[in-house]
Design a protein around this motif. Structure first.
Motif, short mmCIF file in Angstrom:
data_model
loop_
_atom_site.label_atom_id
_atom_site.label_comp_id
_atom_site.label_asym_id
_atom_site.label_seq_id
_atom_site.Cartn_x
_atom_site.Cartn_y
_atom_site.Cartn_z
N LEU A 100 0.72 -1.08 0.16
CA LEU A 100 0.21 0.18 -0.01
C LEU A 100 0.79 1.61 -0.59
O LEU A 100 1.07 1.68 0.98
N ASP A 101 1.45 1.48 -1.03
CA ASP A 101 2.49 2.63 -1.52
C ASP A 101 1.57 3.77 -1.57
O ASP A 101 2.74 4.32 -0.99
N THR A 102 0.46 4.30 -2.21
CA THR A 102 0.34 5.57 -2.53
C THR A 102 -1.32 5.34 -1.69
O THR A 102 -1.92 4.66 -1.12
N ARG A 103 -1.53 6.80 -1.51
CA ARG A 103 -3.10 7.42 -1.20
C ARG A 103 -4.44 5.86 -1.88
O ARG A 103 -4.97 5.41 -1.60
N ALA A 104 -3.88 6.21 -3.33
CA ALA A 104 -5.06 5.58 -3.72
C ALA A 104 -5.45 4.10 -3.28
O ALA A 104 -5.82 3.32 -3.69
N GLU A 105 -3.90 3.30 -3.49
CA GLU A 105 -3.91 2.04 -3.24
C GLU A 105 -4.03 1.69 -1.51
O GLU A 105 -5.35 0.99 -0.90
N ARG A 106 -4.30 3.28 -0.95
CA ARG A 106 -4.81 2.54 1.24
C ARG A 106 -6.34 2.83 1.12
O ARG A 106 -6.85 2.74 1.74
N ARG A 107 -6.46 3.69 0.02
CA ARG A 107 -7.87 4.24 0.03
C ARG A 107 -9.28 2.87 -0.72
O ARG A 107 -9.96 2.30 -0.19
N ARG A 108 -8.51 1.87 -1.99
CA ARG A 108 -8.79 0.44 -2.05
C ARG A 108 -8.59 -0.16 -1.12
O ARG A 108 -9.45 -1.08 -0.78
N PHE A 109 -7.63 -0.30 -0.46
CA PHE A 109 -7.84 -0.85 1.03
C PHE A 109 -9.19 -0.79 2.56
O PHE A 109 -9.39 -1.67 2.33
N LEU A 110 -9.37 0.26 2.76
CA LEU A 110 -9.59 0.83 3.47
C LEU A 110 -10.92 0.57 2.57
O LEU A 110 -11.99 0.38 3.43
N LEU A 111 -11.46 0.46 1.47
CA LEU A 111 -12.97 0.71 1.25
C LEU A 111 -13.62 -0.85 1.43
O LEU A 111 -14.57 -1.75 1.57
N ASN A 112 -12.51 -2.02 1.20
CA ASN A 112 -12.63 -3.68 1.09
C ASN A 112 -12.34 -3.40 2.47
O ASN A 112 -13.60 -4.04 2.80
N LEU A 113 -11.90 -3.43 3.45
CA LEU A 113 -11.74 -3.45 5.03
C LEU A 113 -13.42 -3.14 5.30
O LEU A 113 -14.52 -3.75 6.07
N ILE A 114 -13.60 -1.77 4.87
CA ILE A 114 -15.03 -1.15 4.92
C ILE A 114 -15.62 -1.83 4.86
O ILE A 114 -17.54 -2.72 5.29
N LEU A 141 -14.43 9.06 -0.64
CA LEU A 141 -14.20 8.09 -0.10
C LEU A 141 -15.73 7.20 0.04
O LEU A 141 -16.03 6.65 0.70
N ALA A 142 -15.81 8.90 0.84
CA ALA A 142 -17.06 9.07 0.72
C ALA A 142 -18.69 8.64 0.17
O ALA A 142 -19.28 7.52 0.60
N ARG A 143 -18.14 8.81 -0.82
CA ARG A 143 -19.18 8.81 -1.84
C ARG A 143 -19.25 6.89 -2.25
O ARG A 143 -20.21 6.57 -2.59
N SER A 144 -17.60 6.50 -2.08
CA SER A 144 -17.52 5.39 -2.68
C SER A 144 -18.51 4.50 -1.40
O SER A 144 -19.07 3.21 -1.46
N ILE A 145 -18.41 5.05 0.28
CA ILE A 145 -18.38 4.43 0.83
C ILE A 145 -20.40 4.12 1.20
O ILE A 145 -21.20 2.55 1.15
N LEU A 146 -21.04 5.42 0.00
CA LEU A 146 -22.38 5.13 0.05
C LEU A 146 -22.96 4.41 -0.73
O LEU A 146 -24.15 3.73 -0.73
N ASP A 147 -21.99 4.12 -1.77
CA ASP A 147 -22.79 3.37 -2.76
C ASP A 147 -22.43 2.51 -2.58
O ASP A 147 -23.58 1.16 -3.16
N MET A 148 -21.43 1.78 -2.15
CA MET A 148 -21.04 0.67 -1.02
C MET A 148 -22.73 -0.16 -0.70
O MET A 148 -22.73 -1.47 -0.92
N MET A 149 -23.33 0.94 0.43
CA MET A 149 -24.11 0.68 1.05
C MET A 149 -24.65 0.29 0.45
O MET A 149 -25.96 -0.20 0.55
N ASP A 150 -25.58 1.23 -0.06
CA ASP A 150 -27.12 0.64 -1.22
C ASP A 150 -26.68 -0.56 -1.80
O ASP A 150 -28.04 -1.00 -1.65
N GLU A 151 -25.90 -0.52 -2.14
CA GLU A 151 -25.56 -1.69 -3.48
C GLU A 151 -26.24 -3.23 -1.99
O GLU A 151 -26.47 -4.19 -2.13
N ALA A 152 -25.09 -2.92 -1.13
CA ALA A 152 -25.71 -4.12 0.04
C ALA A 152 -26.35 -4.11 0.60
O ALA A 152 -27.50 -5.37 0.48
N ILE A 153 -27.60 -3.67 0.40
CA ILE A 153 -28.64 -3.18 0.98
C ILE A 153 -29.62 -3.60 -0.19
O ILE A 153 -30.38 -4.61 0.51
N ALA A 154 -29.34 -3.49 -1.18
CA ALA A 154 -30.26 -3.80 -2.49
C ALA A 154 -30.20 -5.54 -2.41
O ALA A 154 -30.92 -6.04 -2.99
#
Length: 339
Positions: free
Chosen positions: A160-174, A241-254
């Motif tokens: 996880l060298d870049t901010r983009a890679e760390r955000r991808r990891f955080l989205l996976n964890l969340i 990141l916040a928008r991605s979390i909300l989109d993820m949550m909407d899809e999970a609920i669906a």
């Protein structure tokens, strides 16, 4: 030197081996608490559940079939993500100690659901179809596809060298904490406790209470990792990141709402797909609040039997000594609803 010295931040690449001085004592305390809360499948008594299955309606048996079919593979997906992604990138030995314990608990849950399937579905062909649910049941396949897409999203990242890679990891964890454990499993638990409120399947409910407690602890750990990363690298938590979390949550609920329509489509008195969706939205708002985000859905909990569930039954855990564990239950059980 990253193998012996402390990294500056939790998500810095490397393999830190230094437990003293301890940089993240909260993770170590979570590990200790998990060890104290050890349970075994042999403590679960399924002896009355088979009789309950005989007296249930076809619609209720269909619910149970779909539910155990999801349970059959759900925790295995979580365990794969833990091993392939989380352990690699959360660079603190005390955190990896907790992840090692969590992996044991995921295996224990798989054993519990294996025993559940062996007890509830004695016919080998029906049991095979249950284990193959991710392939032949569309509502479960949709949930599995959702999980696997987020698992695959970071599996190729060696560091996880870049901010983009760390955000991808955080989205996976969340995703796995808030959506898979925090919505998919909590939705499944609601069906179990609904049946218990009807006086049915007390063995399933007893074992689920221990799984419930474990999953709640897994979420607390994951959210502590997210909170730590936010303190150390606040720049990672941007509007994207916040928008991605909300989109993820909407899809999970669906996804989970479609599963509810499958489970309850034949008509189960006292529970509706609409109420399940409201409960999922209620849980989603809790997860968002834990992440420091505004609530999105404004839903109230429609299920009174879920209030304070995390402290029911397990409060006196160390006082309980259940020994009447049965897996080879005699008698025939026919579950007519098709997989």
């Amino acid at each position: 030197m990253s193998r012996v010295s402390r990294p500056a931040r939790l998500l810095d690449p490397g393999q830190c081996l230094t437990l003293r001085p301890m940089a993240y004592p909260a993770f170590f305390e979570m590990y200790r608490s998990a060890i104290k809360n050890t349970w075994t499948v042999e403590e679960v008594d399924f002896s009355t559940d088979v009789g309950d299955l005989r007296k249930m309606t076809d619609a209720e048996r269909h619910l149970v079939q779909r539910l155990v079919a999801f349970f059959a593979t759900g925790d295995s997906i979580v365990a794969n993500n833990l091993v392939l992604n989380l352990y690699r990138h959360i660079n603190a030995p005390e955190a990896r100690m907790y992840l090692s314990r969590q992996l044991y608990e995921e295996a224990l849950h798989v054993q519990f659901y294996l025993t559940l399937l062996d007890t509830y579905i004695p016919d080998p062909e029906d049991r095979h179809r249950a284990f193959a649910a991710v392939e032949n049941i569309p509502s479960i396949r949709q949930k599995a596809d959702f999980c696997m897409r987020w698992l695959d999203s970071v599996e190729s990242l060696g560091r996880l060298d870049t901010r983009a890679e760390r955000r991808r990891f955080l989205l996976n964890l969340i995703c796995f904490a808030a959506c898979v454990e925090g919505l998919f499993f909590f939705g499944a638990f609601a069906y179990v406790y609904f049946l218990r409120s009807r006086g049915l399947l007390h063995g399933l409910a007893a074992g689920t209470s221990w799984v419930f407690r474990d999953e709640s602890a897994h979420m607390r750990f994951a959210f502590e990792v997210v909170s730590t990363a936010r303190r150390e690298e606040p720049e990672l938590f941007d509007a994207g990141l916040a928008r991605s979390i909300l989109d993820m949550m909407d899809e999970a609920i669906a996804c989970e709402a479609r599963f509810a329509e499958d489970l309850l489509g034949a008509g189960v008195a006292g529970m509706s797909a609409r109420d399940v969706r409201r409960y999922l939205e209620f849980c989603a708002d809790q997860r968002l609040a834990t992440l420091g985000m505004p609530k999105r859905y404004g839903a109230k909990n429609p299920f009174s039997f879920m209030d304070l569930q995390d402290v029911q039954e397990v409060t006196n855990f160390f006082e309980r000594r259940v020994s009447a564990y049965q897996v080879g239950v005699s008698g025939e059980v026919v579950l007519d609803a098709s997989f």
